[in-house]
Design a protein around this motif. Structure first.
Motif, mmCIF file in Angstrom:
data_model
loop_
_atom_site.group_PDB
_atom_site.id
_atom_site.type_symbol
_atom_site.label_atom_id
_atom_site.label_comp_id
_atom_site.label_asym_id
_atom_site.label_seq_id
_atom_site.Cartn_x
_atom_site.Cartn_y
_atom_site.Cartn_z
ATOM 1 N N GLY A 1 0.820 -1.205 0.000
ATOM 2 C CA GLY A 1 0.000 0.000 0.000
ATOM 3 C C GLY A 1 0.849 1.248 0.000
ATOM 4 O O GLY A 1 2.050 1.214 0.312
ATOM 5 N N THR A 2 0.204 2.353 -0.349
ATOM 6 C CA THR A 2 0.920 3.630 -0.397
ATOM 7 C C THR A 2 0.776 4.416 0.897
ATOM 8 O O THR A 2 1.623 5.250 1.210
ATOM 9 N N GLY A 3 -0.308 4.167 1.647
ATOM 10 C CA GLY A 3 -0.626 5.035 2.773
ATOM 11 C C GLY A 3 -0.986 6.426 2.272
ATOM 12 O O GLY A 3 -1.214 6.651 1.071
ATOM 13 N N ALA A 4 -1.041 7.367 3.178
ATOM 14 C CA ALA A 4 -1.267 8.780 2.832
ATOM 15 C C ALA A 4 -0.192 9.580 3.548
ATOM 16 O O ALA A 4 -0.426 10.147 4.615
ATOM 17 N N PRO A 5 1.048 9.595 2.965
ATOM 18 C CA PRO A 5 2.184 10.237 3.665
ATOM 19 C C PRO A 5 1.942 11.700 3.965
ATOM 20 O O PRO A 5 2.532 12.230 4.923
ATOM 21 N N GLN A 6 1.087 12.392 3.170
ATOM 22 C CA GLN A 6 0.811 13.806 3.457
ATOM 23 C C GLN A 6 0.110 13.989 4.794
ATOM 24 O O GLN A 6 0.101 15.088 5.338
ATOM 25 N N GLY B 1 0.724 11.510 7.288
ATOM 26 C CA GLY B 1 1.454 10.630 8.194
ATOM 27 C C GLY B 1 0.820 9.272 8.374
ATOM 28 O O GLY B 1 1.033 8.609 9.397
ATOM 29 N N ILE B 2 0.010 8.818 7.389
ATOM 30 C CA ILE B 2 -0.665 7.520 7.486
ATOM 31 C C ILE B 2 0.161 6.473 6.751
ATOM 32 O O ILE B 2 0.427 6.599 5.553
ATOM 33 N N GLU B 3 0.564 5.426 7.456
ATOM 34 C CA GLU B 3 1.329 4.327 6.871
ATOM 35 C C GLU B 3 0.416 3.487 5.981
ATOM 36 O O GLU B 3 -0.815 3.653 6.002
ATOM 37 N N PRO B 4 0.986 2.572 5.171
ATOM 38 C CA PRO B 4 0.130 1.689 4.371
ATOM 39 C C PRO B 4 -0.960 1.049 5.228
ATOM 40 O O PRO B 4 -0.649 0.349 6.196
ATOM 41 N N SER B 5 -2.222 1.305 4.888
ATOM 42 C CA SER B 5 -3.341 0.899 5.752
ATOM 43 C C SER B 5 -4.525 0.459 4.906
ATOM 44 O O SER B 5 -4.724 0.929 3.785
ATOM 45 N N PHE B 6 -5.324 -0.423 5.493
ATOM 46 C CA PHE B 6 -6.603 -0.824 4.908
ATOM 47 C C PHE B 6 -7.679 -0.527 5.948
ATOM 48 O O PHE B 6 -7.733 -1.164 6.994
ATOM 49 N N LEU B 7 -8.498 0.496 5.654
ATOM 50 C CA LEU B 7 -9.563 0.900 6.572
ATOM 51 C C LEU B 7 -10.787 0.046 6.269
ATOM 52 O O LEU B 7 -11.557 0.323 5.349
ATOM 53 N N VAL C 1 -8.093 9.142 1.954
ATOM 54 C CA VAL C 1 -8.479 8.512 3.222
ATOM 55 C C VAL C 1 -7.298 7.717 3.785
ATOM 56 O O VAL C 1 -6.758 8.052 4.832
ATOM 57 N N ALA C 2 -6.898 6.662 3.089
ATOM 58 C CA ALA C 2 -5.768 5.849 3.572
ATOM 59 C C ALA C 2 -4.855 5.438 2.429
ATOM 60 O O ALA C 2 -3.979 4.595 2.621
ATOM 61 N N GLY C 3 -5.079 5.973 1.236
ATOM 62 C CA GLY C 3 -4.234 5.617 0.107
ATOM 63 C C GLY C 3 -4.607 4.277 -0.508
ATOM 64 O O GLY C 3 -5.558 3.617 -0.082
ATOM 65 N N ASP C 4 -3.852 3.879 -1.530
ATOM 66 C CA ASP C 4 -4.075 2.576 -2.160
ATOM 67 C C ASP C 4 -3.638 1.468 -1.202
ATOM 68 O O ASP C 4 -2.737 1.645 -0.388
ATOM 69 N N SER C 5 -4.276 0.301 -1.357
ATOM 70 C CA SER C 5 -3.837 -0.841 -0.537
ATOM 71 C C SER C 5 -4.320 -2.146 -1.145
ATOM 72 O O SER C 5 -5.317 -2.178 -1.869
ATOM 73 N N LYS C 6 -3.575 -3.196 -0.847
ATOM 74 C CA LYS C 6 -4.007 -4.574 -1.113
ATOM 75 C C LYS C 6 -3.908 -5.303 0.222
ATOM 76 O O LYS C 6 -2.872 -5.229 0.897
#
Length: 357
Positions: free
Chosen positions: A37-42, A44-50, A342-347
């Motif tokens: 996942g990419t997270g949302a670094p802008q 401070g969110i690490e790779p996440s799946f909400l 929200v939380a960026g891309d993720s698998k």
């Protein structure tokens, strides 16, 4: 004080002696992790799946059972002559298993068709709202997060239920009104604003109509409310006002042909702008094993960078016991926003067991 305690104990004993108590429950033990996942670094969110917005059930690259595991107990006291009392306690891994009363209401059957209820209940916005926490009741690991995103999921108020038929069609309806004042909203406080946020939905007025006939089921819903919000104790202003009005519209159409089924849900929230969500899913039952696919989408109307994300999921449900099901699901989330990410891309991969008892 002693007299009051004695009177209370006597009253409870007297009530229990006249009530038929029914206890039921449900539990989910789920685990999973983000594969990439990419997270949302802008932010401070690490790779996440909400996985669950209101509860902020979030998987990261570290395997965990906490985000979605839960246990719930529902106690119903039947007092006779159509009067009953229901309470539901849920302990969630996402909340360190702190048990809380999430439902508490009184029901009175006016006649064979109409029932009046008052207290705290699940806000019936979506098709799966009433049994959202009971994982055994639906095929997926969870109802799609893109659809079930809103901050408020319970309310305090009154509602009037109808159950009957029109010709060959089964008909149920629910009219409700009330309010919810969430003094520290978890989604807004812990995830979006990262500051203590009080979320208020007041003057709630809504209705639900459910029609079913043979293989087809149609659910229509509408609700209007007034929204107020306080971040760090300061009122949020919208166009110079400390409140805004919202209108919610929903349509669900499900077709079940025995082994093959198609599920769908389409919703719109008109607030400052329109927020549209939809879900489409299909599956096939091979005896106790049901493979399925699902696609869901969330899109905020407007030019430029708005909140846009979608999820594609594939999974399998195995009913290995009359009261238990094992599920495994793979989710791919695409988050097409930057400022509204929200939380960026993720698998992510999740699996677990749902039981009812």
């Amino acid at each position: 004080m002693k007299l009051k305690a004695t009177l209370l104990a006597a009253a409870l004993c007297s009530t229990a002696a006249h009530a038929e108590i029914n206890i039921s429950g449900f539990a989910s033990i789920n685990g999973g992790k983000v594969l990439s996942g990419t997270g949302a670094p802008q932010y401070g969110i690490e790779p996440s799946f909400l996985a669950d917005y209101p509860i902020v059930s979030t998987y990261t690259e570290d395997f965990s059972f906490s985000p979605e595991s839960l246990i719930g107990l529902q106690v119903t006291g039947n007092l006779g002559d159509g009067l009953s009392v229901t309470g539901q306690i849920v302990a969630r891994g996402a909340n360190d298993y702190d048990a809380e009363f999430e439902w508490a209401y009184i029901s009175y059957e006016l006649n064979d068709s109409w029932t009046l209820q008052a207290g705290k209940k699940r806000l019936p916005l979506f098709y799966y709202s009433d049994f959202y926490d009971v994982g055994y009741a639906y095929v997926w690991m969870r109802p799609p997060a893109d659809n079930y995103t809103w901050q408020i999921f319970n309310y305090e108020g009154v509602n009037l239920l109808y159950n009957g038929s029109v010709g060959d069609w089964g008909l149920s309806a629910n009219i409700y009104t009330g309010k919810e004042d969430d003094e520290e909203n978890k989604l807004l406080s812990d995830f979006f604003f990262r500051a203590p946020t009080r979320e208020i939905w007041e003057d709630i007025l809504g209705g639900v109509v459910n029609l079913s006939h043979d293989w087809l089921e149609i659910r229509l819903t509408h609700m209007r409310y007034t929204n107020k919000r306080f971040v760090n104790g300061e009122p949020t202003m919208w166009n110079g006002k400390d409140s805004r009005d919202g209108k919610f519209y929903g349509l669900a159409v499900n077709a079940d042909f025995g082994n093959f089924f198609v599920l769908s849900e389409l919703n719109r929230l008109s607030l400052d702008t329109d927020f549209d969500t939809y879900m489409l899913s299909a599956g096939y039952r091979f005896d106790e094993i049901t493979p399925y696919i699902m696609y869901s989408n969330y899109e905020q109307d407007g030019e430029g960078d708005t909140e846009k994300h979608d999820t594609t999921a594939i999974g399998v449900r195995w009913n290995f016991h009359p009261s238990a099901a094992f599920k495994v699901q793979y989710d791919r989330v695409k988050d097409d926003s930057f400022d509204f990410a929200v939380a960026g891309d993720s698998k992510a991969i999740t699996f677990g067991v749902d039981v009812v008892f």
